[in-house]
Write an enzyme that holds these catalytic residues in place. Structure first.
Site, PDB file in Angstrom:
ATOM      1  N   ARG A  10       8.580  -3.508  -2.245  1.00  0.00           N
ATOM      2  CA  ARG A  10       8.063  -4.734  -2.861  1.00  0.00           C
ATOM      3  C   ARG A  10       8.937  -5.064  -4.063  1.00  0.00           C
ATOM      4  O   ARG A  10       9.423  -4.154  -4.755  1.00  0.00           O
ATOM      5  CB  ARG A  10       6.616  -4.537  -3.358  1.00  0.00           C
ATOM      6  CG  ARG A  10       5.565  -4.675  -2.275  1.00  0.00           C
ATOM      7  CD  ARG A  10       5.422  -6.120  -1.753  1.00  0.00           C
ATOM      8  NE  ARG A  10       4.390  -6.222  -0.728  1.00  0.00           N
ATOM      9  CZ  ARG A  10       4.593  -6.111   0.589  1.00  0.00           C
ATOM     10  NH1 ARG A  10       5.791  -5.866   1.071  1.00  0.00           N
ATOM     11  NH2 ARG A  10       3.575  -6.251   1.435  1.00  0.00           N
TER      12      ARG A  10
ATOM     13  N   ASP B 147      15.404  -6.265   0.110  1.00  0.00           N
ATOM     14  CA  ASP B 147      14.727  -7.129   1.090  1.00  0.00           C
ATOM     15  C   ASP B 147      13.580  -7.889   0.424  1.00  0.00           C
ATOM     16  O   ASP B 147      13.031  -8.811   1.012  1.00  0.00           O
ATOM     17  CB  ASP B 147      14.187  -6.268   2.234  1.00  0.00           C
ATOM     18  CG  ASP B 147      13.563  -7.105   3.342  1.00  0.00           C
ATOM     19  OD1 ASP B 147      14.203  -8.096   3.763  1.00  0.00           O
ATOM     20  OD2 ASP B 147      12.436  -6.800   3.774  1.00  0.00           O
TER      21      ASP B 147
ATOM     22  N   GLU C  67       9.052 -14.518  -4.628  1.00  0.00           N
ATOM     23  CA  GLU C  67       9.584 -14.880  -3.305  1.00  0.00           C
ATOM     24  C   GLU C  67       9.148 -16.284  -2.912  1.00  0.00           C
ATOM     25  O   GLU C  67       7.963 -16.592  -3.029  1.00  0.00           O
ATOM     26  CB  GLU C  67       9.104 -13.872  -2.259  1.00  0.00           C
ATOM     27  CG  GLU C  67       9.695 -12.493  -2.502  1.00  0.00           C
ATOM     28  CD  GLU C  67       9.327 -11.456  -1.428  1.00  0.00           C
ATOM     29  OE1 GLU C  67       8.620 -11.808  -0.475  1.00  0.00           O
ATOM     30  OE2 GLU C  67       9.753 -10.308  -1.566  1.00  0.00           O
TER      31      GLU C  67
ATOM     32  N   HIS D 135      12.955 -10.753   2.886  1.00  0.00           N
ATOM     33  CA  HIS D 135      11.717 -10.050   3.250  1.00  0.00           C
ATOM     34  C   HIS D 135      11.605 -10.010   4.785  1.00  0.00           C
ATOM     35  O   HIS D 135      10.600 -10.443   5.357  1.00  0.00           O
ATOM     36  CB  HIS D 135      10.490 -10.731   2.633  1.00  0.00           C
ATOM     37  CG  HIS D 135       9.320  -9.800   2.488  1.00  0.00           C
ATOM     38  ND1 HIS D 135       8.472  -9.801   1.418  1.00  0.00           N
ATOM     39  CD2 HIS D 135       8.858  -8.809   3.308  1.00  0.00           C
ATOM     40  CE1 HIS D 135       7.535  -8.868   1.576  1.00  0.00           C
ATOM     41  NE2 HIS D 135       7.759  -8.249   2.726  1.00  0.00           N
TER      42      HIS D 135
HETATM   43  N1  LIG Z   1       9.956  -5.480   3.547  1.00  0.00           N
HETATM   44  C1  LIG Z   1       8.994  -5.464   4.439  1.00  0.00           C
HETATM   45  O1  LIG Z   1       8.920  -6.326   5.302  1.00  0.00           O
HETATM   46  C2  LIG Z   1       7.986  -4.349   4.419  1.00  0.00           C
HETATM   47  C3  LIG Z   1       7.454  -3.911   5.644  1.00  0.00           C
HETATM   48  C4  LIG Z   1       6.520  -2.866   5.633  1.00  0.00           C
HETATM   49  C5  LIG Z   1       6.134  -2.299   4.418  1.00  0.00           C
HETATM   50  N2  LIG Z   1       6.661  -2.768   3.253  1.00  0.00           N
HETATM   51  C6  LIG Z   1       6.240  -2.168   1.964  1.00  0.00           C
HETATM   52  O2  LIG Z   1       6.554  -0.798   2.014  1.00  0.00           O
HETATM   53  C7  LIG Z   1       5.480  -0.045   1.463  1.00  0.00           C
HETATM   54  C8  LIG Z   1       5.422   1.291   2.159  1.00  0.00           C
HETATM   55  O3  LIG Z   1       5.017   1.128   3.520  1.00  0.00           O
HETATM   56  P1  LIG Z   1       4.437   2.362   4.358  1.00  0.00           P
HETATM   57  O4  LIG Z   1       3.930   1.823   5.635  1.00  0.00           O
HETATM   58  O5  LIG Z   1       5.400   3.500   4.389  1.00  0.00           O
HETATM   59  O6  LIG Z   1       3.199   2.729   3.415  1.00  0.00           O
HETATM   60  P2  LIG Z   1       2.401   4.102   3.335  1.00  0.00           P
HETATM   61  O7  LIG Z   1       1.131   3.794   2.627  1.00  0.00           O
HETATM   62  O8  LIG Z   1       2.339   4.740   4.675  1.00  0.00           O
HETATM   63  O9  LIG Z   1       3.341   5.012   2.403  1.00  0.00           O
HETATM   64  C9  LIG Z   1       3.526   4.798   1.044  1.00  0.00           C
HETATM   65  C10 LIG Z   1       3.756   6.153   0.394  1.00  0.00           C
HETATM   66  O10 LIG Z   1       4.039   5.930  -0.989  1.00  0.00           O
HETATM   67  C11 LIG Z   1       3.453   7.010  -1.714  1.00  0.00           C
HETATM   68  N3  LIG Z   1       3.308   6.664  -3.113  1.00  0.00           N
HETATM   69  C12 LIG Z   1       2.348   5.905  -3.710  1.00  0.00           C
HETATM   70  N4  LIG Z   1       2.571   5.836  -5.038  1.00  0.00           N
HETATM   71  C13 LIG Z   1       3.682   6.578  -5.283  1.00  0.00           C
HETATM   72  C14 LIG Z   1       4.410   6.886  -6.454  1.00  0.00           C
HETATM   73  N5  LIG Z   1       4.012   6.440  -7.666  1.00  0.00           N
HETATM   74  N6  LIG Z   1       5.524   7.669  -6.336  1.00  0.00           N
HETATM   75  C15 LIG Z   1       5.923   8.136  -5.132  1.00  0.00           C
HETATM   76  N7  LIG Z   1       5.259   7.879  -3.983  1.00  0.00           N
HETATM   77  C16 LIG Z   1       4.159   7.103  -4.059  1.00  0.00           C
HETATM   78  C17 LIG Z   1       2.127   7.262  -1.008  1.00  0.00           C
HETATM   79  O11 LIG Z   1       1.658   8.585  -1.254  1.00  0.00           O
HETATM   80  C18 LIG Z   1       2.512   7.062   0.453  1.00  0.00           C
HETATM   81  O12 LIG Z   1       2.838   8.284   1.091  1.00  0.00           O
HETATM   82  C19 LIG Z   1       4.244  -0.910   1.698  1.00  0.00           C
HETATM   83  O13 LIG Z   1       3.262  -0.685   0.701  1.00  0.00           O
HETATM   84  C20 LIG Z   1       4.767  -2.315   1.682  1.00  0.00           C
HETATM   85  O14 LIG Z   1       4.579  -2.865   0.389  1.00  0.00           O
HETATM   86  C21 LIG Z   1       7.574  -3.761   3.230  1.00  0.00           C
END
Ligand SMILES: NC(=O)c1ccc[n+]([C@@H]2O[C@H](COP(=O)([O-])OP(=O)(O)OC[C@H]3O[C@@H](n4cnc5c(N)ncnc54)[C@H](O)[C@@H]3O)[C@@H](O)[C@H]2O)c1
Length: 320
Positions: A236, A260, A265, A284
């Site tokens: 994000r 990305d 945005e 994105h």
């Molecule tokens: N660019 C895109 O199109 C796109 C697509 C999918 C997801 N995303 C973003 O990517 C993020 C991650 O996706 P995901 O499916 O892997 O989510 P997820 O919830 O499976 O994994 C996120 C991980 O981050 C960890 N985390 C939380 N706070 C933390 C911190 N302070 N330090 C270190 N680790 C921490 C959590 O423990 C978790 O394991 C989503 O929240 C979303 O915002 C972006």
């Protein structure tokens, strides 16, 4: 009959699922302005949400609303406190939105390590021969390079497999994930973020945007990193401080970056990164593959159908 608002267009495969089910009636809402959402949404029992901001004021008016099904896994565009207060369930596409983002991270890493669009331009501009004797070649092999994955959730776990395929050494920083899970997938758990930042070649962020992760990677952290380091952020906007990143790239504090996602945005012209040649940008678009968009649209709609039919897989529910 349940009334479903499809907020922001989704792939037609998801819409077909809604059309097939007699218990649901839907309307696609493409005007994502607050004015439109606040006037339309109170009529619905459920919402599928891609882009569009659903704030507390909108939610207070949605007296029939029982569920929001996010097309995606991040939910920073929904007011969580208000969902909780009004007992509205929040669902995410937990199984379909991680392969394409992990591939997108690899696309960015490969693009940067092999000179962005430099070669393509060279061939087109008649510089085929001169490239052979190029000085200051900054391209590098991924083999034996150290990558730190910050946030070892769904995307992080897909990414590690791809990195190991390129013979990289993978470190993971995620205080909420057990060491054994990381090790079982071939990674090394990191407890001290700063210490690890000093040693790695590539930093990839896959964390949710929270108070803790906002500006998590700022100039202070970039200064700890190697001058040759690369930062990739598909998570994000705001997790990496954009002004600091611009300064770090301009002053050769780090080598390159791939983004990305953006704090605002679409980014406005005021964003200095738009004119910075040392960053690779994408709109994105980490999930923008035919397969991912189709599967996400189906999962988004199936989640909402399963919710109303009491068949929901609990792993899709966000604990508020
Ligand atoms: N660019 C895109 O199109 C796109 C697509 C999918 C997801 N995303 C973003 O990517 C993020 C991650 O996706 P995901 O499916 O892997 O989510 P997820 O919830 O499976 O994994 C996120 C991980 O981050 C960890 N985390 C939380 N706070 C933390 C911190 N302070 N330090 C270190 N680790 C921490 C959590 O423990 C978790 O394991 C989503 O929240 C979303 O915002 C972006």
């Amino acid at each position: 009959m349940f009334k479903i608002a499809v907020v922001d267009k989704i792939h037609s495969d998801g819409i077909k699922l809604l059309e097939k089910n007699q218990k649901f009636q839907h309307e696609v809402i493409e005007d994502l302005s607050k004015k439109n959402l606040i006037s339309k949404l109170p009529a619905f029992d459920g919402i599928t949400l891609r882009r569009g901001k659903i704030d507390a004021e909108i939610l207070e008016k949605c007296k029939n609303l029982k569920v929001i099904s996010r097309h995606g896994v991040g939910y920073d565009n929904v007011d969580i406190k208000s969902l909780k207060k009004n007992n509205i369930t929040l669902l995410v596409t937990a199984t379909t939105a991680s392969v394409s983002p992990a591939e997108h991270i690899m696309f960015m890493i490969l693009n940067i390590s092999k000179g962005k669009n430099f070669y393509d331009q060279a061939v087109r501009n008649g510089k085929f021969e001169s490239i052979m004797h190029m000085k200051n070649n900054n391209n590098f092999e991924l083999s034996n390079k150290k990558i730190l994955i910050v946030g070892f959730g769904r995307i992080g776990r897909k990414l590690i497999k791809r990195c190991l395929g390129f013979e990289m050494k993978v470190y993971a920083y995620d205080p909420f994930v057990d060491k054994r899970i990381i090790e079982s997938l071939g990674g090394i758990k990191v407890d001290d973020l700063n210490k690890s930042l000093k040693e790695i070649d590539i930093l990839s962020l896959s964390v949710p945007l929270t108070e803790k992760t906002h500006n998590m990677i700022n100039l202070e952290k970039m200064k700890i990193m190697k001058k040759s380091a690369v930062i990739i952020n598909i998570s994000r906007g705001g997790v990496v401080n954009e002004r600091d990143l611009n300064e770090a790239l301009n002053n050769k504090i780090i080598y390159g970056a791939g983004l990305d996602v953006f704090e605002k945005e679409p980014p406005t012209n005021a964003n200095p990164l738009l004119t910075n040649e040392n960053v690779l940008l994408s709109p994105h678009a980490a999930t923008f593959t035919e397969e991912c968009l189709s599967k996400m649209s189906i999962e988004t709609v199936q989640n909402i159908i399963n919710f109303f039919e009491n068949k929901l897989d609990k792993s899709m529910i966000v604990k508020l």
